[in-house]
Design a protein around this motif. Structure first.
Motif, PDB file in Angstrom:
ATOM      1  N   LEU A  17      44.771 -33.415  48.482  1.00  0.00           N
ATOM      2  CA  LEU A  17      44.484 -32.258  49.336  1.00  0.00           C
ATOM      3  C   LEU A  17      45.393 -31.105  48.929  1.00  0.00           C
ATOM      4  N   ILE A  18      44.822 -29.921  48.815  1.00  0.00           N
ATOM      5  CA  ILE A  18      45.570 -28.708  48.442  1.00  0.00           C
ATOM      6  C   ILE A  18      45.445 -27.728  49.602  1.00  0.00           C
ATOM      7  N   ILE A  19      46.574 -27.304  50.138  1.00  0.00           N
ATOM      8  CA  ILE A  19      46.548 -26.450  51.331  1.00  0.00           C
ATOM      9  C   ILE A  19      47.442 -25.224  51.131  1.00  0.00           C
ATOM     10  N   PRO A  20      47.094 -24.135  51.820  1.00  0.00           N
ATOM     11  CA  PRO A  20      48.029 -23.001  51.869  1.00  0.00           C
ATOM     12  C   PRO A  20      49.144 -23.322  52.862  1.00  0.00           C
ATOM     13  N   LYS A  21      50.352 -22.871  52.577  1.00  0.00           N
ATOM     14  CA  LYS A  21      51.435 -23.046  53.552  1.00  0.00           C
ATOM     15  C   LYS A  21      51.157 -22.223  54.807  1.00  0.00           C
ATOM     16  N   LYS A  22      50.525 -21.078  54.619  1.00  0.00           N
ATOM     17  CA  LYS A  22      50.116 -20.258  55.757  1.00  0.00           C
ATOM     18  C   LYS A  22      48.985 -20.947  56.516  1.00  0.00           C
ATOM     19  N   HIS A  23      49.056 -20.963  57.827  1.00  0.00           N
ATOM     20  CA  HIS A  23      47.972 -21.575  58.604  1.00  0.00           C
ATOM     21  C   HIS A  23      46.735 -20.695  58.585  1.00  0.00           C
ATOM     22  N   LEU A  24      45.659 -21.266  58.031  1.00  0.00           N
ATOM     23  CA  LEU A  24      44.330 -20.659  58.100  1.00  0.00           C
ATOM     24  C   LEU A  24      43.447 -21.776  58.644  1.00  0.00           C
ATOM     25  N   ALA A  25      42.753 -21.544  59.735  1.00  0.00           N
ATOM     26  CA  ALA A  25      42.044 -22.645  60.399  1.00  0.00           C
ATOM     27  C   ALA A  25      40.928 -23.216  59.532  1.00  0.00           C
ATOM     28  N   SER A  26      40.267 -22.379  58.754  1.00  0.00           N
ATOM     29  CA  SER A  26      39.198 -22.864  57.868  1.00  0.00           C
ATOM     30  C   SER A  26      38.881 -21.766  56.872  1.00  0.00           C
ATOM     31  N   LEU A  27      38.004 -22.095  55.930  1.00  0.00           N
ATOM     32  CA  LEU A  27      37.560 -21.067  54.975  1.00  0.00           C
ATOM     33  C   LEU A  27      36.881 -19.912  55.718  1.00  0.00           C
TER      34      LEU A  27
ATOM     35  N   HIS B 234      37.746 -18.591  58.321  1.00  0.00           N
ATOM     36  CA  HIS B 234      38.756 -17.706  58.916  1.00  0.00           C
ATOM     37  C   HIS B 234      39.451 -16.821  57.874  1.00  0.00           C
ATOM     38  N   ALA B 235      39.097 -16.973  56.613  1.00  0.00           N
ATOM     39  CA  ALA B 235      39.742 -16.168  55.578  1.00  0.00           C
ATOM     40  C   ALA B 235      39.336 -14.701  55.700  1.00  0.00           C
ATOM     41  N   GLU B 236      40.270 -13.829  55.398  1.00  0.00           N
ATOM     42  CA  GLU B 236      40.044 -12.388  55.482  1.00  0.00           C
ATOM     43  C   GLU B 236      40.252 -11.762  54.102  1.00  0.00           C
ATOM     44  N   PRO B 237      39.862 -10.501  53.925  1.00  0.00           N
ATOM     45  CA  PRO B 237      40.004  -9.878  52.597  1.00  0.00           C
ATOM     46  C   PRO B 237      41.412 -10.019  52.014  1.00  0.00           C
ATOM     47  N   GLY B 238      42.439  -9.962  52.851  1.00  0.00           N
ATOM     48  CA  GLY B 238      43.800 -10.096  52.353  1.00  0.00           C
ATOM     49  C   GLY B 238      44.146 -11.479  51.853  1.00  0.00           C
ATOM     50  N   ASP B 239      43.257 -12.444  52.086  1.00  0.00           N
ATOM     51  CA  ASP B 239      43.502 -13.819  51.648  1.00  0.00           C
ATOM     52  C   ASP B 239      42.901 -14.131  50.281  1.00  0.00           C
ATOM     53  N   GLU B 240      42.282 -13.131  49.651  1.00  0.00           N
ATOM     54  CA  GLU B 240      41.570 -13.403  48.394  1.00  0.00           C
ATOM     55  C   GLU B 240      42.483 -14.002  47.327  1.00  0.00           C
ATOM     56  N   ALA B 241      43.678 -13.459  47.175  1.00  0.00           N
ATOM     57  CA  ALA B 241      44.580 -13.971  46.136  1.00  0.00           C
ATOM     58  C   ALA B 241      44.994 -15.402  46.459  1.00  0.00           C
ATOM     59  N   LEU B 242      45.217 -15.675  47.728  1.00  0.00           N
ATOM     60  CA  LEU B 242      45.600 -17.029  48.135  1.00  0.00           C
ATOM     61  C   LEU B 242      44.472 -18.020  47.861  1.00  0.00           C
ATOM     62  N   LEU B 243      43.244 -17.625  48.133  1.00  0.00           N
ATOM     63  CA  LEU B 243      42.105 -18.511  47.869  1.00  0.00           C
ATOM     64  C   LEU B 243      41.989 -18.804  46.381  1.00  0.00           C
ATOM     65  N   GLY B 244      42.187 -17.777  45.559  1.00  0.00           N
ATOM     66  CA  GLY B 244      42.160 -17.990  44.111  1.00  0.00           C
ATOM     67  C   GLY B 244      43.286 -18.908  43.666  1.00  0.00           C
ATOM     68  N   ARG B 245      44.433 -18.726  44.257  1.00  0.00           N
ATOM     69  CA  ARG B 245      45.593 -19.561  43.938  1.00  0.00           C
ATOM     70  C   ARG B 245      45.318 -21.031  44.261  1.00  0.00           C
ATOM     71  N   LEU B 246      44.657 -21.272  45.392  1.00  0.00           N
ATOM     72  CA  LEU B 246      44.336 -22.649  45.774  1.00  0.00           C
ATOM     73  C   LEU B 246      43.410 -23.295  44.747  1.00  0.00           C
ATOM     74  N   LEU B 247      42.390 -22.559  44.320  1.00  0.00           N
ATOM     75  CA  LEU B 247      41.451 -23.100  43.334  1.00  0.00           C
ATOM     76  C   LEU B 247      42.139 -23.347  41.996  1.00  0.00           C
ATOM     77  N   HIS B 248      42.956 -22.406  41.585  1.00  0.00           N
ATOM     78  CA  HIS B 248      43.635 -22.570  40.302  1.00  0.00           C
ATOM     79  C   HIS B 248      44.616 -23.737  40.356  1.00  0.00           C
ATOM     80  N   THR B 249      45.276 -23.903  41.501  1.00  0.00           N
ATOM     81  CA  THR B 249      46.184 -25.041  41.661  1.00  0.00           C
ATOM     82  C   THR B 249      45.407 -26.353  41.567  1.00  0.00           C
ATOM     83  N   ALA B 250      44.206 -26.389  42.159  1.00  0.00           N
ATOM     84  CA  ALA B 250      43.378 -27.597  42.069  1.00  0.00           C
ATOM     85  C   ALA B 250      43.097 -27.928  40.600  1.00  0.00           C
ATOM     86  N   ALA B 251      42.749 -26.923  39.824  1.00  0.00           N
ATOM     87  CA  ALA B 251      42.449 -27.155  38.404  1.00  0.00           C
ATOM     88  C   ALA B 251      43.690 -27.637  37.650  1.00  0.00           C
ATOM     89  N   GLU B 252      44.846 -27.091  37.967  1.00  0.00           N
ATOM     90  CA  GLU B 252      46.076 -27.517  37.283  1.00  0.00           C
ATOM     91  C   GLU B 252      46.442 -28.959  37.663  1.00  0.00           C
TER      92      GLU B 252
END
Ligand code: AMP
Ligand code: ZN
Length: 112
Positions: free
Chosen positions: A39-49, A51-69
Motif C-alpha cells: 500500500l502506498i499512501i500520502p502522509k497528508k490525510h486525504l479521505a479518498s481520490l 477528495h483530491a483537489e487541484p493542489g494535490d496534482e503533484a502529490l498524486l503523481g508522486r504516489l504513482l511514480h513511487t508505486a512504479a519505483e
C-alpha cells in the motif's frame, strides 16, 4: 484525526514499511491479495481520490511514480497492477487514500 493510515504513516501503529520520504509512506498490506501487495499512501490525510483537489496534482503523481519505483525494486518486472478503491461502490474500506500495488501473479480482468 482517528485514522489508522495516518497513525501508520506517523509510526504510531506498526507496519512492515517498504518506503518512506517526506510526503509518501508505503507498507505491506496486512491481508495480501497477491504474493506482493504493498500500500502506498500520502502522509497528508486525504479521505479518498474523490477528495483530491487541484493542489494535490503533484502529490498524486508522486504516489504513482513511487508505486512504479517500488514495483521495480521488488522485482515485479513481468508486470503488476495499481488499484485505487474509491467510495462505497469502489469497495474502499479505509478512508485515507491508498494505492494498492499488486504483483507476483497473473492478474485478471474484470476485477471483482
Ligand atoms: P481498501 O479496501 O481498498 O480500502 O483497502 C484497505 C486495505 O488496507 C486492505 O487491503 C486491508 O487489508 C489493508 N489494511 C487494513 N488495516 C491495515 C493495517 N493495519 N496494516 C496494513 N494493511 C492494512
Ligand atoms: Zn488519514
Amino acid at each position: 484525526m482517528d485514522c489508522i493510515f495516518c497513525k501508520i504513516a506517523a509510526g504510531q501503529i506498526p507496519s512492515k514499511k517498504v518506503h518512506e520520504d517526506d510526503r509518501v509512506f508505503a507498507f505491506h498490506d496486512i491481508d495480501p491479495k497477491a504474493p506482493k501487495h504493498i500500500l502506498i499512501i500520502p502522509k497528508k490525510h486525504l479521505a479518498s481520490l474523490a477528495h483530491a483537489e487541484p493542489g494535490d496534482e503533484a502529490l498524486l503523481g508522486r504516489l504513482l511514480h513511487t508505486a512504479a519505483e517500488i514495483a521495480r525494486d521488488h522485482g515485479m518486472d513481468k508486470g503488476y497492477r495499481v488499484v485505487i478503491s474509491t467510495g462505497p461502490e469502489g469497495g474502499q474500506t479505509v478512508h485515507h487514500l491508498h494505492l494498492h500495488l499488486l504483483g507476483g501473479r497473473q492478474m485478471h480482468w474484470p476485477p471483482g
